[in-house]
Design an enzyme around this catalytic site. Structure first.
Site, short mmCIF file in Angstrom:
data_model
loop_
_atom_site.label_atom_id
_atom_site.label_comp_id
_atom_site.label_asym_id
_atom_site.label_seq_id
_atom_site.Cartn_x
_atom_site.Cartn_y
_atom_site.Cartn_z
N HIS A 94 3.61 -10.30 -4.02
CA HIS A 94 3.82 -8.86 -4.23
C HIS A 94 4.87 -8.27 -3.30
CE1 HIS A 94 0.38 -8.02 -6.99
NE2 HIS A 94 0.04 -9.23 -6.55
N ASP A 133 10.85 -3.02 0.34
CA ASP A 133 9.60 -2.89 -0.43
C ASP A 133 9.66 -3.89 -1.58
OD1 ASP A 133 7.15 -1.76 -1.22
OD2 ASP A 133 7.89 0.29 -1.01
C1 GDG Z 1 2.37 -3.66 -2.33
C2 GDG Z 1 3.88 -3.86 -2.09
C3 GDG Z 1 4.30 -3.48 -4.51
C4 GDG Z 1 -0.87 6.01 -2.67
N1 GDG Z 1 -1.42 7.10 -2.13
C5 GDG Z 1 -2.54 7.36 -2.80
C6 GDG Z 1 -2.68 6.40 -3.80
N2 GDG Z 1 -1.64 5.57 -3.69
C7 GDG Z 1 -1.39 4.42 -4.59
C8 GDG Z 1 -0.15 4.65 -5.40
C9 GDG Z 1 0.29 3.23 -5.74
C10 GDG Z 1 -0.25 2.43 -4.56
O1 GDG Z 1 -1.17 3.25 -3.84
C11 GDG Z 1 0.86 2.05 -3.59
O2 GDG Z 1 1.63 1.05 -4.16
P1 GDG Z 1 3.11 0.71 -3.66
O3 GDG Z 1 3.70 -0.23 -4.64
O4 GDG Z 1 3.88 1.97 -3.55
O5 GDG Z 1 2.99 0.10 -2.19
P2 GDG Z 1 2.07 -1.00 -1.38
O6 GDG Z 1 0.73 -0.47 -1.10
O7 GDG Z 1 2.87 -1.34 -0.19
O8 GDG Z 1 1.96 -2.28 -2.37
C12 GDG Z 1 4.69 -3.07 -3.10
C13 GDG Z 1 2.79 -3.45 -4.70
O9 GDG Z 1 2.12 -4.18 -3.68
C14 GDG Z 1 2.38 -4.04 -6.05
O10 GDG Z 1 2.87 -5.33 -6.23
O11 GDG Z 1 4.89 -2.58 -5.42
O12 GDG Z 1 6.08 -3.30 -2.90
O13 GDG Z 1 4.23 -3.47 -0.74
O14 GDG Z 1 -0.33 2.78 -6.90
O15 GDG Z 1 -0.50 5.43 -6.51
N3 GDG Z 1 -3.70 6.38 -4.68
C15 GDG Z 1 -4.63 7.36 -4.57
N4 GDG Z 1 -4.57 8.33 -3.60
C16 GDG Z 1 -3.56 8.35 -2.71
O16 GDG Z 1 -3.52 9.23 -1.84
N5 GDG Z 1 -5.65 7.39 -5.44
#
Ligand code: GDG
Length: 459
Positions: free
Chosen positions: A162, A369
């Site tokens: 990921h 990222d």
């Molecule tokens: C890893 C990789 C890759 C955020 N704040 C809240 C909330 N979120 C959710 C978002 C999104 C998720 O968390 C974050 O996903 P990201 O992709 O932005 O980042 P990572 O956590 O670092 O994820 C990344 C991912 O894995 C998938 O392969 O894209 O690059 O680092 O879904 O919506 N959800 C809620 N409340 C919040 O305050 N409910």
């Protein structure tokens, strides 16, 4: 028709947590990307999920949630420290993210990493039935594919990373690089978020693990391993549905009103040093100082979800973010017009979508990222076609979302100009860009992602 093979998912965390006490204890599905990505396929094919529940102590008793069997793996307190906080998040996470903070290499963390991977592999082998597909996830479990292969030589095994796979110059630092590569090469298919990561992997697999072959297919121990870029996505229809719901729209209107109808710039991130939150705040600060933007016209909202607080680098990032927010507000806030609203907590998915709907500009400026799902979620929620996405070139999502305003987040002058461009963008231009972005995400949502990956393993 033949039913599709059952799945054995192996991931660091279980997709559910235990709630309640005593006899009332039960499993509840956790929110989060991987869970919503995998749930539909698991419900469709049936399967088992092997993971850790996040605590220290013996494995929880098996459970079941949403048609999925849960098999917990237990970690001791010392393994939580050395495997999880140590090797996973203080060695691998920074190393794989361009060494934004210095990765630490401690020999005493390596054995626990092997032990925990072995425990996951044993649990996977135990759950495995003939013809199942095994899908291992992410940097915490890079040794598991080979360990599963040793126990089930004929199993079809896929691994998906990921986070980014680093270039040779960084990967080569890892004292255990060959073992990690050989672990991964136990898979039949290895999937990465981007072509660049896939190419980085192929290069080091040849150099340090004796693999041979092309950019798409490697040979090792007389087996072939397929290497592919398979960018993850979001449940697009689900986000559209939440965004269309009357209560969420009401909430969005309320937020706009509470912010005094000003243009809202939004950031949503785990509070992680990879996400570039301080740089984004510095850029906004300077724009206020240069009078390119004003608090009468603009407000920034930063939602920062607490994360890994006992791991080096995280506390410093939190301090820098909080100091900067305090400075900006001290200098520029006015009665009824706060310059930066900062929430260090997690919101419900509905509230999160309401913020996406209220935001005129979405700032996604990570230093590195794997993908960044927030960027895709914002786009999918903008069903009226307006809104501007400012997106770092160093997020995997930038490979697909070409019509975002792409920026190098370390180039603060250009970042500032891009933010102003976003705030001032004409509505016709916003609509033209947003239409393309939405069709990018809709054409490749999370179901397409899992289908493509499973087809590759199935092949
Ligand atoms: C890893 C990789 C890759 C955020 N704040 C809240 C909330 N979120 C959710 C978002 C999104 C998720 O968390 C974050 O996903 P990201 O992709 O932005 O980042 P990572 O956590 O670092 O994820 C990344 C991912 O894995 C998938 O392969 O894209 O690059 O680092 O879904 O919506 N959800 C809620 N409340 C919040 O305050 N409910």
């Amino acid at each position: 028709m033949k039913s599709p093979p059952r799945l054995v998912v192996v991931a660091n965390r279980l997709p559910a947590s235990r709630v309640g006490h005593g006899p009332g204890i039960r499993w509840e599905r956790s929110p989060g990307g991987l869970v919503s990505a995998m749930s539909p396929v698991l419900e469709d094919r049936g399967g088992v999920w092997i993971g850790w529940d996040g605590g220290a102590g013996p494995a929880p008793r098996p459970g079941r949630v949403g048609g999925v069997d849960l098999r917990g793996v237990g970690l001791s307190r010392s393994e939580v420290e050395k495997y999880y906080h140590g090797f996973c998040n203080t060695t691998l996470w920074p190393l794989y993210h361009d060494a934004i903070v210095n990765p630490e290499f401690h020999r005493s963390w390596w054995e626990p990493y092997i032990d925990v991977n072995r425990r996951f592999a044993t649990a996977a082998a135990r759950a495995y039935r003939r013809n199942n597909l095994v899908w291992v996830h992410d940097y915490q479990l890079q040794l598991a594919p080979r360990m599963i292969r040793e126990r089930k030589p004929n199993a079809r095994i896929g691994f998906f990373l990921h986070i980014p796979f680093p270039p040779d110059e960084l990967f080569a630092w890892l004292p255990w690089r060959s073992a990690i590569l050989r672990g991964l090469l136990g898979s039949d298919v290895i999937g990465f978020q981007t072509q660049a990561s896939a190419e980085n992997f192929v290069r080091v697999a040849k150099r340090y693990a004796g693999a041979e072959g092309t950019e798409r297919e490697l040979t090792i121990d007389r087996r072939t391993v397929r290497v592919m870029a398979c960018p993850i996505s979001i449940p697009a229809a689900e986000f559209e549905k939440i965004a269309a719901s009357p209560s969420v729209r009401r909430k969005a209107a309320e937020i706009k009103q509470q912010l005094g109808g000003r243009k809202m710039l939004l950031g949503v991130d785990r509070l992680d040093y990879t996400k570039g939150i301080p740089l984004r705040l510095h850029a906004f600060h300077e724009l206020l100082q240069d009078r390119k933007l004003s608090v009468h016209e603009c407000v920034m909202v930063q939602i920062a979800v607490p994360s890994r607080e006992s791991v080096p680098g995280y506390e410093e990032t939190r301090r820098e973010v909080e100091l900067t927010v305090g400075r900006i507000n001290g200098e520029f806030s006015m009665p009824g017009k706060v310059a930066v609203h900062y929430f260090r907590r997690s919101l419900s998915r509905e509230d999160l979508v309401a913020y996406y709907l209220a935001a005129d500009v979405m700032l996604v400026t990570p230093l590195r990222d794997g993908m960044n799902l927030v960027a895709k979620e914002y786009v999918m929620c903008r069903d009226d076609g307006t809104g501007v996405l400012v997106l770092s070139e160093f997020a995997g999502a930038a490979r697909e979302l070409r019509r975002a305003l792409l920026v190098n987040p370390r180039d603060v002058e250009t970042l500032k100009k891009t933010i102003v461009q976003a705030v001032r963008m004409r509505e016709s231009d916003q609509r033209m860009r947003m239409a393309m972005l939405r069709s990018n995400v809709r054409r490749h949502d999370v179901h397409d992602w899992s289908r493509a990956f499973l087809e590759a393993i199935d092949d």
